[in-house]
Motif scaffolding. Structure first.
Motif, PDB file in Angstrom:
ATOM      1  N   MET A  75       1.009  -1.278  -0.165  1.00  0.00           N
ATOM      2  CA  MET A  75      -0.297   0.138  -0.090  1.00  0.00           C
ATOM      3  C   MET A  75       0.367   1.566  -0.748  1.00  0.00           C
ATOM      4  N   VAL A 132      -3.186   0.372  -3.661  1.00  0.00           N
ATOM      5  CA  VAL A 132      -2.787  -0.751  -3.724  1.00  0.00           C
ATOM      6  C   VAL A 132      -2.209  -1.649  -4.240  1.00  0.00           C
ATOM      7  N   PHE A 133      -0.652  -2.553  -4.338  1.00  0.00           N
ATOM      8  CA  PHE A 133      -0.440  -3.167  -5.249  1.00  0.00           C
ATOM      9  C   PHE A 133      -1.065  -4.317  -4.734  1.00  0.00           C
ATOM     10  N   GLN A 134      -1.034  -5.926  -5.765  1.00  0.00           N
ATOM     11  CA  GLN A 134      -1.500  -7.429  -5.727  1.00  0.00           C
ATOM     12  C   GLN A 134      -0.362  -8.002  -6.359  1.00  0.00           C
ATOM     13  N   PHE A 135       0.018  -8.879  -5.523  1.00  0.00           N
ATOM     14  CA  PHE A 135       1.052  -9.484  -6.752  1.00  0.00           C
ATOM     15  C   PHE A 135       0.763 -11.235  -6.519  1.00  0.00           C
ATOM     16  N   PRO A 136       1.274 -10.969  -7.646  1.00  0.00           N
ATOM     17  CA  PRO A 136       0.789 -12.592  -7.797  1.00  0.00           C
ATOM     18  C   PRO A 136       0.935 -13.519  -6.351  1.00  0.00           C
ATOM     19  N   LYS A 137       0.999 -14.356  -5.948  1.00  0.00           N
ATOM     20  CA  LYS A 137       0.700 -15.621  -4.901  1.00  0.00           C
ATOM     21  C   LYS A 137       1.945 -16.294  -5.148  1.00  0.00           C
ATOM     22  N   GLU A 193       4.950  -6.872 -12.692  1.00  0.00           N
ATOM     23  CA  GLU A 193       4.920  -7.620 -11.617  1.00  0.00           C
ATOM     24  C   GLU A 193       5.336  -7.967 -10.581  1.00  0.00           C
TER      25      GLU A 193
END
Length: 200
Positions: free
Chosen positions: A1, A15-20, A66
């Motif tokens: 964030m 908010v950045f969402q990165f691959p799990k 990413e």
């Protein structure tokens, strides 16, 4: 964030969402890895023992596709001196950490031959070969030109930080990220040429 600091977007949260399935190191992990690096840590200790004071600058976090690219300037203040001097720049990307005298030199170590270095399994899966550093990337730009552009924006960001101009600082860091992200793009292949009719 993150919170934006540029102009009319000041204070807006992102908010950045990165691959799990992919490991993305956070700021604390990067700081820990820098302090434990077998090249960087002994050098900092040596400078401190020589009577100088090593000042680790603000850790810059720059989203690139990413993943995250981290930049930390190292300043050296001589014994009895007041003004610190920029001595080295540390760049961390994925599982790599390098230190060099300038930002563009460190970026060249991180980004191999104009394309971002990738883990061995990713390269094996894609089968793509890296382009030469002098080859034009997407948009006709070269890796050298983009590295120079990123360096210029980085220096302006450091200057804005010293002056307390956080709006300009945020904009310059954004431009650094944009230049580095363009470096990660695959080169555009030249279209095949139609066969030429035999000369009479």
């Amino acid at each position: 964030m993150v919170a934006r600091s540029d102009g009319e977007h000041y204070g807006k949260m992102l908010v950045f969402q990165f691959p799990k399935q992919k490991v993305v190191f956070g700021p604390r992990q990067i700081v820990g890895r820098i302090n434990q690096d077998q090249v960087i840590s002994p050098q900092i200790t040596l400078w401190n023992q020589q009577g100088s004071e090593v000042i680790q600058g603000t850790l810059l976090v720059i989203p690139v596709e990413e993943s995250l690219l981290y930049v930390r300037p190292l300043y050296l203040r001589a014994a009895g001196g007041r003004i610190p001097e920029l001595k080295r720049v540390i760049v961390a990307y994925q599982n790599q950490i390098v230190m060099d005298e300038t930002l563009d030199a460190a970026i060249e170590k991180i980004f191999s031959k104009g394309v971002a270095a990738r883990p061995p399994d990713a390269e094996a899966a894609s089968g793509d070969a890296a382009a030469p550093a002098s080859a034009p990337l997407t948009g006709g730009e070269t890796a050298d030109a983009l590295a120079e552009l990123a360096r210029q924006h980085f220096e302006r960001a450091i200057e804005a930080q010293r002056n307390g101009d956080w709006a300009r600082y945020g904009d310059e860091i954004k431009q650094v990220g944009a230049a580095l992200e363009r470096m990660t793009k695959k080169p555009v292949a030249a279209p095949p040429q139609p066969p030429q009719p035999p000369k009479k």
